[in-house]
Design an enzyme around this catalytic site. Structure first.
Site, short mmCIF file in Angstrom:
data_model
loop_
_atom_site.label_atom_id
_atom_site.label_comp_id
_atom_site.label_asym_id
_atom_site.label_seq_id
_atom_site.Cartn_x
_atom_site.Cartn_y
_atom_site.Cartn_z
CB CYS A 49 29.12 37.48 33.63
SG CYS A 49 30.37 38.78 33.32
CG HIS B 212 31.11 35.10 37.20
ND1 HIS B 212 31.30 34.38 36.17
CD2 HIS B 212 31.47 36.29 36.77
CE1 HIS B 212 31.53 34.93 35.18
NE2 HIS B 212 31.76 36.14 35.14
CD GLU C 131 29.78 31.22 37.35
OE1 GLU C 131 28.66 31.70 37.83
OE2 GLU C 131 30.50 31.61 36.39
#
Ligand code: GLN
Length: 192
Positions: free
Chosen positions: A78, A171, A173
């Site tokens: 991002c 994202h 994560e």
């Protein structure tokens, strides 16, 4: 193998815990000396202008860019993708200027600024990847040396790789799916 996670601002803690789930040593990086001994570095999501400002005041930008030019793998998610791009459309944010991509910030507009979708990513196998987009950028265009890893249904590029450089507009994560981080670790270890 030791992976640094740039910890100036943004979603760095989630990257560290994802790496730990993969039994990988992960260290937060705020100062240039913390880059010592690091085999790869993640540039997290957050606010690209804030991350950029903090990195330059701590003298991290040039150090990271030169390590990446020397072959150290970088994974930008991002805002991290924005910082790694050579070209940012209609914006003057200072970046590492590493990857031959042109990105557009906040490309989905206000109405749909955050969403999640199942994304086909052939490099990760058949199962789609749960991609979380938060005020996400897109890759508007890229040079021939860039491998496109994922596109939205309308063709928009949202993940790409150029040798040691890996980027996602979303994202990984923030999900329980560890495959994108494992893919990055394979780049770091030379297996991919
Ligand atoms: N919109 C942010 C920017 O332009 C990126 C958002 C994110 O990293 N989740 O910097």
């Amino acid at each position: 193998m030791k992976i640094g996670v740039l910890a100036s601002q943004g979603a760095f803690a989630e990257h560290i815990s994802t790496l730990e789930k993969l039994d990988t040593e992960a260290v937060p990086v705020r100062l240039p000396e913390e880059l010592r001994g690091v085999d790869g570095l993640i540039i997290p999501g957050g606010e690209s202008t804030a991350i950029s400002r903090l990195m330059s005041s701590y003298n991290l930008t040039d150090e990271i860019a030169s390590m990446a030019r020397g072959g150290m793998p970088l994974f930008g998610t991002c805002a991290g993708m924005i910082l790694m791009a050579k070209n940012i459309s209609s914006n003057s944010t200072a970046s590492f200027g590493l990857m031959d991509i042109k990105v557009k910030r906040n490309a989905f507009g206000r109405q749909v600024d955050s969403f999640e979708m199942e994304l086909a990513i052939p490099a990760l196998g058949e199962k789609p990847f749960p991609a979380v987009f938060i005020r996400a950028p897109i890759v508007e265009s890229c040079d021939a040396g860039v491998d496109i890893l994922a596109r939205l249904k309308d063709g928009t590029i949202v993940a790409a790789r150029q040798n040691n450089l890996l980027v996602t507009a979303f994202h990984p994560e923030l999900t329980d799916d560890l495959r994108f981080h494992r893919y990055f670790l394979d780049i770091v270890s030379g297996e991919s």
